[in-house]
Design a protein around this motif. Structure first.
Motif, PDB file in Angstrom:
ATOM      1  N   GLN A  21     -23.076   6.511 -22.791  1.00 23.46           N
ATOM      2  CA  GLN A  21     -23.348   5.149 -22.345  1.00 23.46           C
ATOM      3  C   GLN A  21     -24.246   5.174 -21.119  1.00 23.46           C
ATOM      4  N   LYS A  22     -24.859   4.072 -20.824  1.00 34.57           N
ATOM      5  CA  LYS A  22     -25.678   3.936 -19.624  1.00 34.57           C
ATOM      6  C   LYS A  22     -24.797   4.204 -18.397  1.00 34.57           C
ATOM      7  N   PRO A  23     -25.245   5.037 -17.465  1.00 34.41           N
ATOM      8  CA  PRO A  23     -24.430   5.318 -16.276  1.00 34.41           C
ATOM      9  C   PRO A  23     -24.090   4.049 -15.498  1.00 34.41           C
ATOM     10  N   GLY A  24     -22.823   3.925 -15.128  1.00 37.48           N
ATOM     11  CA  GLY A  24     -22.402   2.786 -14.324  1.00 37.48           C
ATOM     12  C   GLY A  24     -22.873   2.918 -12.886  1.00 37.48           C
ATOM     13  N   ILE A  25     -23.042   4.169 -12.444  1.00 35.38           N
ATOM     14  CA  ILE A  25     -23.663   4.475 -11.144  1.00 35.38           C
ATOM     15  C   ILE A  25     -24.665   5.600 -11.416  1.00 35.38           C
ATOM     16  N   PRO A  26     -25.696   5.734 -10.599  1.00 34.23           N
ATOM     17  CA  PRO A  26     -26.635   6.836 -10.818  1.00 34.23           C
ATOM     18  C   PRO A  26     -26.006   8.171 -10.411  1.00 34.23           C
ATOM     19  N   TYR A  27     -26.391   9.221 -11.123  1.00 35.50           N
ATOM     20  CA  TYR A  27     -25.965  10.563 -10.715  1.00 35.50           C
ATOM     21  C   TYR A  27     -27.160  11.503 -10.824  1.00 35.50           C
ATOM     22  N   THR A  28     -27.147  12.559 -10.032  1.00 32.73           N
ATOM     23  CA  THR A  28     -28.283  13.468 -10.002  1.00 32.73           C
ATOM     24  C   THR A  28     -28.184  14.508 -11.111  1.00 32.73           C
ATOM     25  N   ALA A  29     -29.318  14.790 -11.746  1.00 29.04           N
ATOM     26  CA  ALA A  29     -29.405  15.844 -12.763  1.00 29.04           C
ATOM     27  C   ALA A  29     -29.855  17.134 -12.097  1.00 29.04           C
TER      28      ALA A  29
END
Length: 308
Positions: A217-225
């Motif tokens: 699903q679309k991230p609810g908060i951004p996270y770093t790859a």
């Protein structure tokens, strides 16, 4: 007040007894760790609490680490503690995926179990890793590129700390050249394979195939790859970045820089150890860093959160 990010440690931070106080004292943690065991077909709590040898074998380490991180994460969420962003080092990126609501617990546990097996099988012997202290990433890259054997950068951890990975002989030869170039120390790591190396290409392909079965699903908060050191904001980015991560360098220092540039001022390391806390402090000495690896840490964060 600035933003808060949750950080999740990777393989190497594990220890016997990790997560035990959470399992014994919090129902949600028992449920999460038991679910991890069901999805993996293993007694995960026994690996975490009792298995002195298995806990350091990749195919068991990975599911054990993520089970503990997920259990603590869900306990924090029960208390209404949610971050504005997340990141995780290598395996820890799966904790960030959970914090961002990208996959279900069941899917993450199933996937991490496969990841551990694939990585263990890809190069069971003949690989090595070493931490290089006191040289820049560019200096280490140049020496690795000049080495005829298979050796490359695995991790950019923080200023003055880079990890190399590859075939054992090539890592040994690069080690000598790095020392001559002025490295303060080059420390062999106790790992069971050359992680984040092109030698893991087979594991990457198997994981890419397994990821096709997973709903994201679309991230609810951004996270770093780890691969790009940029935020993941769209569902369509998730699978390929997780697949590539197995054999690509971990750009951890750059991930933290991305979080800092987004206004993150408080970092909470969720899970075993204090490795990421140390890295963040070396990247930005002004950052506020907290850990949650014990019940006491947990209660401390709950109290801090209530006072915000």
């Amino acid at each position: 007040m600035g933003k808060t990010a949750f950080l999740f440690p990777g393989q190497g931070a594990q220890y016997v007894g990790m997560g035990r106080d959470f399992y014994e004292n919090m129902a949600v943690c028992r449920q999460v760790m038991d679910l991890a065991g069901q999805m993996a077909g293993l007694d995960v709590k026994k690996i975490c609490f009792e298995e002195k040898e298995k806990i350091h074998i990749t195919e068991y380490t990975q599911i054990a680490m993520v089970a503990v991180e997920a259990a603590i994460l869900k306990a924090l969420e029960e208390e209404g503690i949610f971050p504005e962003a997340a990141g995780g080092l290598s395996l820890g990126e799966y904790g960030a995926v959970l914090a961002a609501g990208v996959m279900s617990l069941e899917d993450v546990f199933s996937l991490v179990r496969k990841r551990g097996i694939y990585m263990q099988e890809a190069v069971p012997f003949g690989g090595a890793m070493a931490a290089v202290l006191g040289l820049s990433g560019k200096q280490v890259e140049d020496i690795c590129e000049a080495e005829p054997g298979m050796v490359s950068v695995a991790n950019y951890n923080c200023p003055g700390q880079v990890v190399i990975t590859g075939a054992s002989q090539a890592v040994e030869e690069a080690t000598e050249k790095l020392k001559k170039a002025g490295a303060r120390r080059v420390l062999p790591l106790q790992v069971s394979g050359p992680f984040h190396s092109p030698m893991l290409a087979e594991a990457e392909e198997k994981l890419r195939s397994a990821l096709q079965e997973i709903k994201v699903q679309k991230p609810g908060i951004p996270y770093t790859a780890n691969v790009t050191a940029q935020y993941v904001r769209e569902a369509g980015e998730v699978k390929e970045l997780l697949a590539r991560q197995v054999s690509a360098p971990v750009r951890w220092q750059q991930c933290v820089d991305t979080l800092l540039s987004d206004g993150v001022e408080t970092f909470v390391e969720v899970g075993p150890g204090k490795t990421l806390t140390g890295f963040v402090r070396k990247i930005d000495k002004n950052a506020r860093v907290l850990q949650v690896q014990t019940i006491e840490d947990f209660q401390n964060l709950v109290n801090i959160w209530k006072e915000r």
